[in-house]
Design a protein around this motif. Structure first.
Motif, PDB file in Angstrom:
ATOM      1  N   ALA A 241      22.429 -49.098  71.095  1.00 29.50           N
ATOM      2  CA  ALA A 241      21.434 -48.391  71.908  1.00 29.50           C
ATOM      3  C   ALA A 241      20.918 -47.153  71.182  1.00 29.50           C
ATOM      4  O   ALA A 241      19.740 -46.801  71.285  1.00 29.50           O
ATOM      5  N   ALA A 242      21.808 -46.508  70.427  1.00 26.97           N
ATOM      6  CA  ALA A 242      21.409 -45.299  69.699  1.00 26.97           C
ATOM      7  C   ALA A 242      20.356 -45.592  68.634  1.00 26.97           C
ATOM      8  O   ALA A 242      19.575 -44.706  68.268  1.00 26.97           O
ATOM      9  N   GLN A 243      20.318 -46.828  68.150  1.00 27.42           N
ATOM     10  CA  GLN A 243      19.327 -47.187  67.136  1.00 27.42           C
ATOM     11  C   GLN A 243      17.909 -47.221  67.705  1.00 27.42           C
ATOM     12  O   GLN A 243      16.939 -47.217  66.961  1.00 27.42           O
ATOM     13  N   HIS A 244      17.790 -47.265  69.030  1.00 23.26           N
ATOM     14  CA  HIS A 244      16.483 -47.430  69.658  1.00 23.26           C
ATOM     15  C   HIS A 244      15.963 -46.156  70.338  1.00 23.26           C
ATOM     16  O   HIS A 244      14.971 -46.207  71.055  1.00 23.26           O
ATOM     17  N   THR A 245      16.654 -45.031  70.108  1.00 19.86           N
ATOM     18  CA  THR A 245      16.235 -43.808  70.793  1.00 19.86           C
ATOM     19  C   THR A 245      14.876 -43.307  70.322  1.00 19.86           C
ATOM     20  O   THR A 245      14.221 -42.539  71.024  1.00 19.86           O
TER      21      THR A 245
END
Length: 290
Positions: A241-245
Motif C-alpha cells: 500500500a505504501a508504494q501507491h501513496t
C-alpha cells in the motif's frame, strides 16, 4: 582517548540491567546480515525459533542478535556497527517483558478503556505499554496495535513512567494462535480476480511492476506454513500500500488485499484474522502517508 558512541553507552546500561540490546541503523531498523549469514544460510542464532549454529562475530539476525553480554557488545566485530548506529533496540521477550505498541491516538484511547494501567513510554505517534511477562508476538491484533515480546524488537525510547503491571489475560487474548486452523486452500468465498487495470485506472505504476511486487509478497505469506502468516500478511499489505501513496488513484488496493487474504488463508490463517491483518496493514500505510 576512545569515545564511547552514545548508542553503545545506552546499550551497556540496559545490558547491565538484564535487558538484551542491539543497535539500529538509519531508518531505525536492525543491521543486515553479513554475507555468511545472508538468508540465514548459517542456520540462524541458537535462540531463534529454529535453532542454528551461527557464531558470527557481527550483530546479524536482527532481534536475535540482542544480548546482555558486554564482551560481545564491546567486541571488535560490533565496533563499526556501533559507530554507524543511530538508536538502540531491545528484545522484550528476552527481558521477560511484553510491549503493547499503540500506534495512534485511537489505539491509546482503546487501551486506556480496556487494559490494566502499567508503565507507559511515549512514542512519535502513540505509546508503548510495558507488562511484566513474555508471550508470543503478533502484529495488527487490532487497528494500530501490535503485541511485541518473543522474536521481535522494540526501539528504546526511555524507561517510561508508572508502575509495571503483570501481563494480563486481556493482552494474551489479543493474540490469535494462527496455526490452529487447518489450511483450506482458499477463502470461503471464491478467489478474487487478479489485480489489473480494470480496478486500478489511476495507478502510476505499470501492471508488471505491481504484479511482480505482489507475487513476491504472496510468496512470503505462503512460506509461513506453521505460524506467522497473519503477521506477514499485515507487513506485505502495509508495504504494498505504501508504494501507491503517490498515485492519483484509484489503485485497486482492495483487489491486492483480497489476494493477500487468500494467500494467508491457504496456509491456515483464520479468514477473519487474515482480513483484519490485511485491512490494518492497508490502513496503517495510508495513515503514515497522511
Amino acid at each position: 582517548m576512545t569515545v564511547t558512541p552514545e548508542p553503545l553507552r545506552v546499550a551497556l546500561a540496559l545490558a547491565a540491567a538484564g535487558v538484551p540490546v542491539l543497535p539500529l541503523r538509519a531508518g531505525k531498523v536492525p543491521f543486515g546480515n553479513c554475507r555468511t549469514c545472508k538468508d540465514n544460510a548459517c542456520g540462524g542464532r541458537p535462540h531463534m525459533k529454529a535453532a542454528g549454529p551461527c557464531r558470527c562475530p557481527a550483530p546479524c539476525h536482527a532481534w536475535a542478535a540482542a544480548t546482555t553480554n558486554t564482551h560481545v557488545l564491546t567486541s571488535p566485530g560490533w565496533a563499526p556497527v556501533w559507530r554507524a548506529a543511530v538508536a538502540v533496540a531491545y528484545h522484550p521477550g528476552g527481558a521477560g517483558l511484553t510491549v503493547v505498541d499503540l500506534d495512534n491516538a485511537a489505539a491509546v484511547a482503546w487501551a486506556r478503556e480496556t487494559l490494566p494501567a502499567t508503565r507507559t513510554v511515549p512514542t512519535t505517534r502513540g505509546e508503548h505499554w510495558l507488562y511484566q511477562g513474555a508471550m508470543p508476538s503478533s502484529n495488527a491484533v487490532r487497528p494500530g496495535i501490535d503485541v511485541k515480546s518473543a522474536m521481535q524488537y522494540v526501539r528504546w525510547l526511555g524507561p517510561g513512567t508508572g508502575r509495571m503491571a503483570v501481563l494480563p489475560a486481556a493482552v494474551r487474548a489479543l493474540v490469535v494462535k494462527e496455526d490452529t486452523t487447518p489450511a483450506r486452500g482458499e477463502v470461503a468465498s471464491s478467489l478474487p480476480t487478479p489485480w489489473g487495470r480494470s480496478v486500478a485506472t489511476g495507478c502510476r505504476h505499470t501492471e508488471r511492476y505491481v504484479r511482480t511486487g505482489l507475487e513476491r509478497g504472496l510468496a512470503l505469506v505462503r512460506a509461513h506454513t506453521e505460524s506467522g502468516a497473519g503477521s506477514q500478511a499485515f507487513g506485505v499489505a502495509r508495504f504494498l500500500a505504501a508504494q501507491h501513496t503517490g498515485c492519483p488513484g484509484p489503485c485497486g488496493l482492495a483487489a491486492i488485499g483480497e489476494e493477500i487474504v487468500s494467500a494467508a488463508v491457504s496456509v491456515g490463517v483464520p479468514e477473519a484474522y487474515a482480513r483484519r491483518a490485511v485491512s490494518s496493514g492497508l490502513e496503517t500505510a495510508a495513515e503514515r502517508a497522511a
